[in-house]
Scaffold this active site. Structure first.
Site, short mmCIF file in Angstrom:
data_model
loop_
_atom_site.label_atom_id
_atom_site.label_comp_id
_atom_site.label_asym_id
_atom_site.label_seq_id
_atom_site.Cartn_x
_atom_site.Cartn_y
_atom_site.Cartn_z
N HIS A 181 0.81 -1.22 0.00
CA HIS A 181 0.00 0.00 0.00
C HIS A 181 0.85 1.27 0.00
O HIS A 181 0.33 2.35 -0.28
CB HIS A 181 -0.98 -0.01 1.18
CG HIS A 181 -0.39 0.27 2.52
ND1 HIS A 181 -0.06 -0.73 3.41
CD2 HIS A 181 -0.08 1.43 3.14
CE1 HIS A 181 0.43 -0.19 4.51
NE2 HIS A 181 0.42 1.12 4.38
N ASP B 242 0.20 -7.68 1.64
CA ASP B 242 0.60 -6.27 1.64
C ASP B 242 2.12 -6.15 1.58
O ASP B 242 2.73 -5.35 2.29
CB ASP B 242 0.06 -5.55 2.86
CG ASP B 242 0.03 -4.03 2.67
OD1 ASP B 242 0.29 -3.58 1.55
OD2 ASP B 242 -0.24 -3.31 3.65
N GLY C 30 3.53 6.38 8.09
CA GLY C 30 4.86 6.60 7.53
C GLY C 30 5.82 5.49 7.90
O GLY C 30 6.85 5.32 7.26
N ASN C 31 5.49 4.71 8.95
CA ASN C 31 6.31 3.56 9.32
C ASN C 31 6.02 2.36 8.42
O ASN C 31 6.71 1.34 8.51
CB ASN C 31 6.05 3.14 10.76
CG ASN C 31 6.89 3.91 11.76
OD1 ASN C 31 6.37 4.71 12.54
ND2 ASN C 31 8.20 3.70 11.73
N SER C 32 4.99 2.44 7.59
CA SER C 32 4.63 1.30 6.74
C SER C 32 5.82 0.79 5.95
O SER C 32 6.50 1.55 5.27
CB SER C 32 3.53 1.71 5.77
OG SER C 32 2.26 1.35 6.24
N GLY D 39 -7.47 -27.30 -3.14
CA GLY D 39 -8.73 -27.52 -3.84
C GLY D 39 -9.82 -28.12 -2.96
O GLY D 39 -10.52 -29.05 -3.39
N VAL D 40 -9.98 -27.57 -1.73
CA VAL D 40 -11.05 -28.02 -0.84
C VAL D 40 -11.66 -26.82 -0.15
O VAL D 40 -11.04 -25.76 -0.06
CB VAL D 40 -10.53 -29.01 0.24
CG1 VAL D 40 -10.10 -30.32 -0.37
CG2 VAL D 40 -9.41 -28.38 1.05
N ILE E 28 -13.07 -25.85 3.63
CA ILE E 28 -12.83 -26.40 4.95
C ILE E 28 -13.46 -25.53 6.03
O ILE E 28 -13.80 -24.38 5.80
CB ILE E 28 -11.31 -26.54 5.24
CG1 ILE E 28 -10.61 -25.18 5.00
CG2 ILE E 28 -10.70 -27.63 4.41
CD1 ILE E 28 -9.13 -25.19 5.31
#
Length: 511
Positions: free
Chosen positions: A146, A176, A247-249, A305-306, A308
């Site tokens: 982001h 992310d 801003g720490n992202s 492919g299940v 659950i």
């Protein structure tokens, strides 16, 4: 800035206006000594990651006297990220009435948001700030997706103050994570990922980054919790009380060994500021994503492919399981699991040699497994363990599901276990949007005070299995209930479909 109320992603954004109302530039850090800078460059030239020296790392359980040595050691690998993008113009201007002298003034000088002399609104550019860290001497940089999402230009400012343009190698919105690349004539100081599974609640951590565009900052705290889940499929967050803000992202969360054990991503806050509840995506998740982005430019997750769901205590009792662990298979569409012989009602207890505690753990482990790899999956079926070898598909290209056709049954209805159930007629099938050859029993009504309603069954639900056996008639349902009672079970396990989605329900059968 995007936000997840009451959680906030950590990018600091602002619109740079031509009247000088711009965002503050990142402050150049000068706290690293010349000797530390020389050692950092020497490590980069030797393709060695930055890390704490033996005498810097505190013994387990010992509070460090200072983080200064650690900060000085790893800071050269932490970067500020500035992105620039063109944003669409709002329908209104700064708020001056059309025809006023202020309107004419700002139009003539091209104030963003105001129409020009030709009546057209001029493009407006938006800047955003974030953080990141270098993971290789040849210029690979990790940050949050982001931070750079939608950016036209990305500029990296290094701790020493020099800047370089960056290109996007690949992104993964699901976790992310974004991987960037810069071209540098010199080798770049870098850090390495640590094992986030080794992090314990109470361990000291250090967060570095660029909060609120103020430039390089450090904050310390502890690991407050592990395995936090926010809103994603593959979430595995470390929670920390180290002060992190917008801003720490994309900035790193270090352990005392100078290893990155998390990527700072979000905070829980009523006002967007730090209140001591921050979340860092665990390094063990990020590092696997980064490896795939680096090799392929995209993720290539495994696909079982299940469908659950978690095993509840009453479901475990109905299945005679010793514990409510594992992942109950509710549906097996065409795909890898079906090809290997997996069935609805199987309980997955082991995947690729590791025990499965719940659905969340299974989803993450399947996603981390390479597509095309053959893995052993252990299931419980009718009380017996079976090992199935499944060749995983690729989740990103997985196709939709399909249901096998079934036969119709003789119409009828009956009151049972606090509900009225009926066999399917063409009229009922049409009303529920089912195929004319759908099989099972339809819940017509439920007693609000009965056991069926108490377990969440509702009119319109389609019962397709009871006691892990297909039911196409009222007699078969009664037989399954009677068999559960004779075996001393407190519940019978039903497989229902609601709006096409399957789910198991353990329905009490006491008379």
């Amino acid at each position: 800035m995007k936000s997840l109320s009451p959680r906030h992603l950590l990018t600091a954004s602002a619109v740079a206006l031509t009247m000088g109302l711009g965002i503050a530039g990142a402050q150049q850090a000068t706290d690293v000594s010349p000797e530390a800078s020389r050692q950092a460059q020497e490590a980069a030239n030797n393709n060695q990651p930055l890390s704490a020296t033996t005498d810097q790392a505190s013994a387990p359980g010992v509070m460090p006297q200072s983080f200064a040595d650690l900060v000085e050691q790893v800071a050269p690998a932490v970067v500020n990220i500035t992105t620039t993008s063109v944003v669409s113009q709002p329908t209104g201007g700064p708020g001056f009435p059309e025809g006023s002298p202020f309107s004419d003034l700002f139009r003539d000088f091209g104030f963003p948001g105001m129409p020009g002399p030709d009546g057209q609104r001029r493009p407006q550019r938006s800047n955003a700030l974030g953080s990141g860290f270098v993971i290789s001497a040849d210029g690979y940089i990790v940050t949050n997706n982001h931070v750079i999402d939608g950016a036209d230009e990305i500029e990296i400012e290094f701790y020493a103050g020099n800047t370089l343009p960056a290109e996007v190698v690949g992104t993964d919105p699901n976790t992310d994570v974004a991987l960037l690349k810069v071209k540098s004539d010199d080798a770049l100081p870098f850090v390495k990922f640590g094992n986030s599974d080794d992090a314990r609640v109470g361990d000291w951590v250090l967060a570095l980054g660029n909060p609120l565009g103020q430039g390089f900052s450090a904050s310390s705290g502890i690991v407050s919790a592990r395995n936090r889940e926010l809103s994603g499929t593959y979430d595995d967050y470390l929670q920390t009380d180290a002060a992190i803000n917008r801003g720490n992202s994309g900035g790193p969360l270090f352990n005392l060994n100078g290893e990155v054990i998390g990527v700072n991503t979000a905070i829980l806050s009523p006002n967007g500021g730090s209140i001591g509840i921050g979340f860092s995506m665990a390094a063990n998740v990020v590092s696997k994503v980064v490896d795939q982005l680096r090799e392929y430019g995209e993720t290539r997750r495994g696909w079982l492919g299940v469908k659950i769901q978690d095993v509840t205590p009453d479901m475990a009792e109905a299945l005679a399981l010793t514990a409510s662990e594992g992942a109950m298979v509710t549906d097996v569409p065409d795909g890898p699991a079906k090809d290997a012989g997996m069935q609805a009602g199987d309980v997955i207890i082991s995947f690729d040699g590791g025990a499965v505690e719940d659905t969340r753990q299974l989803v993450r482990r399947v996603a981390e497994a390479p597509a095309g790899e053959a893995v052993d999956v252990v299931v419980l079926r009718n009380g017996d363990e079976r090992t199935l070898q499944v060749t995983l598909g690729r989740r990103e290209v997985a196709e939709g599901t399909s249901n096998a056709p079934v036969t119709s049954t003789t119409p009828g209805e009956q009151d049972l276990l606090g509900m009225t159930v009926a066999t399917i007629t063409p009229e009922i099938a049409a009303e529920l949007g089912l195929s004319r050859d759908a099989q099972g029993l339809v819940v017509k009504t439920t007693d609000p005070e009965g056991v069926a309603a108490g377990k969440g069954l509702a009119p319109g639900d389609l019962i397709v299995e009871a006691g892990q056996q297909p039911v196409t008639s009222l007699e078969e349902l009664e037989e399954s209930v009677a068999a559960a009672r004779e075996a001393g079970r407190k519940s019978v396990l039903l497989l229902i479909r609601r709006a096409g989605e399957p789910r198991f329900v353990a329905l009490p059968v006491q008379e």
